[in-house]
Scaffold this active site. Structure first.
Site, mmCIF file in Angstrom:
data_model
loop_
_atom_site.group_PDB
_atom_site.id
_atom_site.type_symbol
_atom_site.label_atom_id
_atom_site.label_comp_id
_atom_site.label_asym_id
_atom_site.label_seq_id
_atom_site.Cartn_x
_atom_site.Cartn_y
_atom_site.Cartn_z
ATOM 1 C CG ASN A 122 -0.347 -0.046 2.515
ATOM 2 O OD1 ASN A 122 0.702 -0.644 2.694
ATOM 3 N ND2 ASN A 122 -0.945 0.627 3.459
ATOM 4 N N GLY A 130 2.327 -6.024 7.187
ATOM 5 C CA GLY A 130 1.391 -6.657 6.262
ATOM 6 C C GLY A 130 0.153 -7.092 7.016
ATOM 7 C CB SER A 131 -2.549 -9.372 6.084
ATOM 8 O OG SER A 131 -1.837 -10.568 5.854
ATOM 9 C CB THR A 140 1.182 -12.413 6.265
ATOM 10 O OG1 THR A 140 0.313 -12.528 5.153
ATOM 11 C CG2 THR A 140 2.588 -12.777 5.840
ATOM 12 C CD GLU A 168 4.362 -1.974 13.515
ATOM 13 O OE1 GLU A 168 3.156 -1.731 13.722
ATOM 14 O OE2 GLU A 168 5.239 -1.775 14.363
ATOM 15 C CB CYS A 224 -2.280 0.095 8.033
ATOM 16 S SG CYS A 224 -0.906 1.205 8.352
ATOM 17 C CD GLU A 260 8.108 -1.105 11.927
ATOM 18 O OE1 GLU A 260 7.675 -0.203 11.195
ATOM 19 O OE2 GLU A 260 8.346 -2.256 11.534
HETATM 20 P P1 NAD Z 1 0.395 -9.427 3.088
HETATM 21 O O1 NAD Z 1 0.463 -9.928 4.481
HETATM 22 O O2 NAD Z 1 -0.333 -10.235 2.086
HETATM 23 O O3 NAD Z 1 1.864 -9.230 2.493
HETATM 24 C C1 NAD Z 1 2.812 -8.401 3.116
HETATM 25 C C2 NAD Z 1 4.197 -8.860 2.711
HETATM 26 O O4 NAD Z 1 4.422 -10.145 3.280
HETATM 27 C C3 NAD Z 1 4.385 -9.023 1.209
HETATM 28 O O5 NAD Z 1 5.698 -8.650 0.864
HETATM 29 C C4 NAD Z 1 4.191 -10.518 1.014
HETATM 30 O O6 NAD Z 1 4.828 -11.035 -0.119
HETATM 31 C C5 NAD Z 1 4.831 -11.054 2.275
HETATM 32 N N1 NAD Z 1 4.374 -12.384 2.673
HETATM 33 C C6 NAD Z 1 3.179 -12.968 2.438
HETATM 34 N N2 NAD Z 1 3.154 -14.218 2.966
HETATM 35 C C7 NAD Z 1 4.355 -14.410 3.561
HETATM 36 C C8 NAD Z 1 4.933 -15.485 4.290
HETATM 37 N N3 NAD Z 1 4.262 -16.610 4.511
HETATM 38 N N4 NAD Z 1 6.190 -15.351 4.761
HETATM 39 C C9 NAD Z 1 6.875 -14.205 4.556
HETATM 40 N N5 NAD Z 1 6.386 -13.137 3.866
HETATM 41 C C10 NAD Z 1 5.135 -13.248 3.384
HETATM 42 O O7 NAD Z 1 -0.179 -7.955 3.201
HETATM 43 P P2 NAD Z 1 -0.542 -6.976 1.997
HETATM 44 O O8 NAD Z 1 -1.824 -7.428 1.411
HETATM 45 O O9 NAD Z 1 0.651 -6.787 1.135
HETATM 46 O O10 NAD Z 1 -0.762 -5.601 2.776
HETATM 47 C C11 NAD Z 1 -1.967 -5.191 3.311
HETATM 48 C C12 NAD Z 1 -1.990 -5.392 4.805
HETATM 49 O O11 NAD Z 1 -0.904 -4.698 5.405
HETATM 50 C C13 NAD Z 1 -3.232 -4.847 5.466
HETATM 51 O O12 NAD Z 1 -3.694 -5.781 6.409
HETATM 52 C C14 NAD Z 1 -2.748 -3.586 6.170
HETATM 53 O O13 NAD Z 1 -3.491 -3.199 7.292
HETATM 54 C C15 NAD Z 1 -1.376 -3.999 6.549
HETATM 55 N N6 NAD Z 1 -0.532 -2.835 6.813
HETATM 56 C C16 NAD Z 1 -0.183 -2.583 8.114
HETATM 57 C C17 NAD Z 1 0.592 -1.474 8.409
HETATM 58 C C18 NAD Z 1 0.988 -1.168 9.829
HETATM 59 O O14 NAD Z 1 1.849 -0.314 10.027
HETATM 60 N N7 NAD Z 1 0.425 -1.828 10.825
HETATM 61 C C19 NAD Z 1 1.020 -0.632 7.381
HETATM 62 C C20 NAD Z 1 0.634 -0.925 6.072
HETATM 63 C C21 NAD Z 1 -0.137 -2.036 5.795
#
Ligand code: NAD
Length: 481
Positions: free
Chosen positions: A150, A226-227, A230, A248, A282, A461
Site C-alpha cells: 500500500n 502486512g496482514s 501473514t 505491524e 492501515c 517501530e
Molecule cells: P500481506 O500480508 O499479504 O503481504 C505483506 C508482505 O508479506 C508481502 O511482501 C508478502 O509477499 C509477504 N508475505 C506474504 N506471505 C508471507 C509469508 N508466509 N512469509 C513471509 N512473507 C510473506 O499484506 P498486503 O496485502 O501486502 O498488505 C496489506 C496489509 O498490510 C493490510 O492488512 C494492512 O493493514 C497492513 N498494513 C499494516 C501497516 C501497519 O503499520 N500496521 C502498514 C501498512 C499495511
C-alpha cells in the site's frame, strides 16, 4: 517489457531459476513489467553476501554510515518525479499523493535514521559504589525486512533505514504486487556508495521467497508489515527459532467525532482519513462514530463531499482517487460491499465499481463508499476491508463511543475529534490502539513509537524503538575492586 531484477551484493541480478511473475498496472489492468519469482536459492546467495559483508559494515564508523544514508535520502529527493511516477503506475495511487506523501516520506526515513544513529546512546548505572554497569548495543547480523503494497517505498525504507543505520546487513522483500520503487532504490544505493552486500533486495511471492527468508536459520530478526494472517504465519514459523520479530499488521480504526469538534477541520480531515490512497492505508479510519446530536449534519456533509472526490486516471494531477491495487483486492472490496448490504447496511454513496473508457478501461476502480445502519458487531464493522469503504454510526455517550471503538480484535490507531481536552486525554488513555490522534490524522513525528495493540501488532517501530529492535543489548558489569 521491463524486467525488474533482484539487487544482490550491489548488483542487479536475475533470479537463480530465471522465473518471473507478471506485474500489473492497476489503472489499466495490463501487465507492464515482470518481477523475479525468487526462491530459496536466491535467499541462500543473498545470505552469503550479506553475512560476508556484516563484520565490515558493523565496524564502519557511525559517521560514515550516517553520510551514506543522508546521500540516499538526497538522491531519492533528486529523483522525486521518477519515483512518484513509478509508484503511481505500480500501485494505482494518484501521482499527486505519491509526490506529496510517499516519496518525500521515504527520503525522510533515511534522513531521520542517518541523524538518529549519531545521537543514539546507552545508559550506565553505578551500583551501590561497588560496580558500574553499562549497556552495549550491538548490531544483530543479517536481518529481514518485509513490506506490503500500500505504501511500498515509504514502508520499505521505514524498516531498512534503521536496520542499516544500526550496522546490520539486510535482505529486504517488497510486495510482489508493487515492486517497482524498491527496484529503483538499488540504483540509488549504488550511487550513494552503500557498500555491496549491505542491502540486498529479493522480489517474489510471500509464500515462496518470503517463507524461505523468514525460515532461514541465520536470519537474526524480522521486521514485517502486512496482514494479520501473514503476521501470524511468521510468528508461528519463527517462534521455535527465537528470532526477534516486529509485526505491524491490520487495523479497523475508529474515528470518534464529538459535537464540540472544530467542524470544518474535522470534515476535511475525515474525508482524507477515510479515502486517502483509496482507503488503503492501515491507519485510515474505517469506522466513523459520530455523537448523535451531530450525526445528521455530518452525514449530509460527508456524503456530499465524498461524492465530489475525483476518481480517475492516477496519472492526472487532479485525480484524488485512483485505482485499487489488484484485481484480487478489487474483488475482495466488492464482496464486502455486498456483505454490508446483506448485513442490513444502507449505501449512502458509492457502492459500485467505476468503468472508464480509454486508457483506464481495464482498470480496477471503486467509488468511495459510505454505509450506515450496520450493527456494531457485524463482519463489515469487525473485519479489515482496506479499501474506500467506511461505515458511519451514531453514539450517545462517551462510554458508548469507547465501547464501540474498542470492540474489535484490532488496535492500530484511533482519531478523536473534540475541543474538550480533558475528554481527549481521558479517551486517549483508554482506547486500545498504538497510535491515537486528537484533532488530526497521519501527523507523524518519527521519534515516537509506532505500532499496534491486540491483533494489529507486536513490537514498535520509529525512533529509538527501531534502533533498539535492530540491536542486541548487552549489559557489562565491572566491579571496582
Ligand atoms: P500481506 O500480508 O499479504 O503481504 C505483506 C508482505 O508479506 C508481502 O511482501 C508478502 O509477499 C509477504 N508475505 C506474504 N506471505 C508471507 C509469508 N508466509 N512469509 C513471509 N512473507 C510473506 O499484506 P498486503 O496485502 O501486502 O498488505 C496489506 C496489509 O498490510 C493490510 O492488512 C494492512 O493493514 C497492513 N498494513 C499494516 C501497516 C501497519 O503499520 N500496521 C502498514 C501498512 C499495511
Amino acid at each position: 517489457m521491463k524486467k525488474i531484477q533482484n539487487f544482490v551484493n550491489g548488483e542487479y541480478t536475475a533470479p537463480f531459476a530465471k522465473h518471473y511473475l507478471d506485474n500489473y498496472n492497476p489503472a489499466t489492468g495490463e501487465v507492464y513489467s515482470l518481477v523475479p519469482d525468487s526462491d530459496e536459492k536466491d535467499v541462500e546467495i543473498a545470505m552469503q553476501y550479506a553475512q560476508a559483508t556484516f563484520p565490515k559494515w558493523a565496524s564502519t564508523s557511525v559517521e560514515v554510515r550516517s553520510r551514506i544514508l543522508l546521500k540516499i535520502s538526497e538522491l531519492i529527493e533528486k529523483n522525486l518525479d521518477k519515483f512518484a511516477e513509478a509508484e503511481s503506475i505500480d500501485t494505482g495511487k494518484p501521482i499527486s499523493l505519491a509526490r506529496q506523501m510517499d516519496i518525500p516520506r521515504a527520503a525522510t526515513n533515511f534522513r531521520f535514521f542517518a541523524t538518529a544513529i549519531q545521537h543514539y546512546a546507552t545508559a550506565a548505572h553505578a551500583t551501590d559504589h561497588i560496580a558500574i554497569n553499562y549497556t552495549l548495543r550491538q548490531p544483530l547480523g543479517v536481518v529481514v525486512c518485509i513490506s506490503p503494497w500500500n505504501l511500498p517505498l515509504y514502508l520499505f525504507t521505514w524498516k531498512i533505514a534503521p536496520a542499516i543505520a544500526a550496522g546490520n546487513c539486510v535482505i529486504a522483500k517488497p510486495s510482489e504486487t508493487t515492486p517497482m520503487t524498491a527496484y529503483l532504490l538499488g540504483e540509488i544505493c549504488q550511487e550513494a556508495g552503500l557498500p555491496a552486500g549491505v542491502l540486498n533486495i529479493l522480489h517474489g511471492l510471500g509464500n515462496k521467497v518470503g517463507t524461505a527468508l523468514v525460515a532461514h536459520p541465520e536470519v537474526k530478526a524480522i521486521s514485517f508489515t502486512g496482514s494479520t494472517a501473514t503476521g501470524a504465519t511468521i510468528a508461528k514459523l519463527t517462534a521455535p527459532q527465537f528470532k526477534k520479530i516486529s509485526l505491524e499488521m491490520g487495523g479497523k480504526n475508529p474515528n470518534i467525532i464529538f459535537a464540540d469538534c472544530d467542524y470544518d477541520k474535522m470534515l476535511e480531515t475525515t474525508l482524507r482519513s477515510s479515502f486517502a490512497n483509496q482507503g488503503q492505508i492501515c491507519l485510515c479510519g474505517s469506522r466513523i462514530l459520530v455523537e448523535s446530536s451531530l450525526y445528521e449534519r455530518f452525514k449530509a456533509d460527508f456524503v456530499a463531499h465524498t461524492r465530489q472526490l475525483q476518481v480517475g486516471d492516477p496519472a492526472f494531477p487532479v485525480t484524488q482517487q485512483g485505482a485499487i491495487v489488484s484485481s484480487a483486492h478489487f474483488q475482495k472490496i466488492m464482496s464486502y460491499i455486498d456483505l454490508a448490504q446483506q448485513e442490513g447496511g444502507k449505501i449512502l454513496c458509492g457502492g459500485e465499481a467505476i468503468k472508464f473508457s480509454g486508457r483506464c478501461a481495464g482498470g480496477w476502480f471503486i467509488a468511495p463508499t459510505i454505509i450506515e445502519n450496520l450493527p456494531i458487531d457485524c463482519r463489515t464493522n469487525q473485519e479489515e476491508i482496506f479499501g474506500p469503504v467506511v461505515s458511519i454510526m451514531p453514539f450517545d455517550t462517551e462510554a458508548d463511543a469507547l465501547k464501540y471503538a474498542n470492540g474489535v480484535r484490532y488496535g492500530l490507531s484511533a482519531t478523536i475529534w473534540t475541543q474538550n481536552t480533558a475528554r481527549a486525554h481521558r479517551l486517549a488513555a483508554q482506547i486500545q490502539a498504538g497510535v491515537v490522534w486528537v484533532n488530526c490524522w497521519l501527523l507523524r513525528d518519527l521519534r515516537t513509537p509506532f505500532g499496534g495493540m491486540k491483533d494489529s501488532g507486536i513490537g514498535r517501530e520509529g525512533g529509538w524503538e527501531a534502533l533498539n529492535f535492530f540491536t542486541e543489548a548487552k549489559n557489562v558489569c565491572i566491579k571496582y575492586d
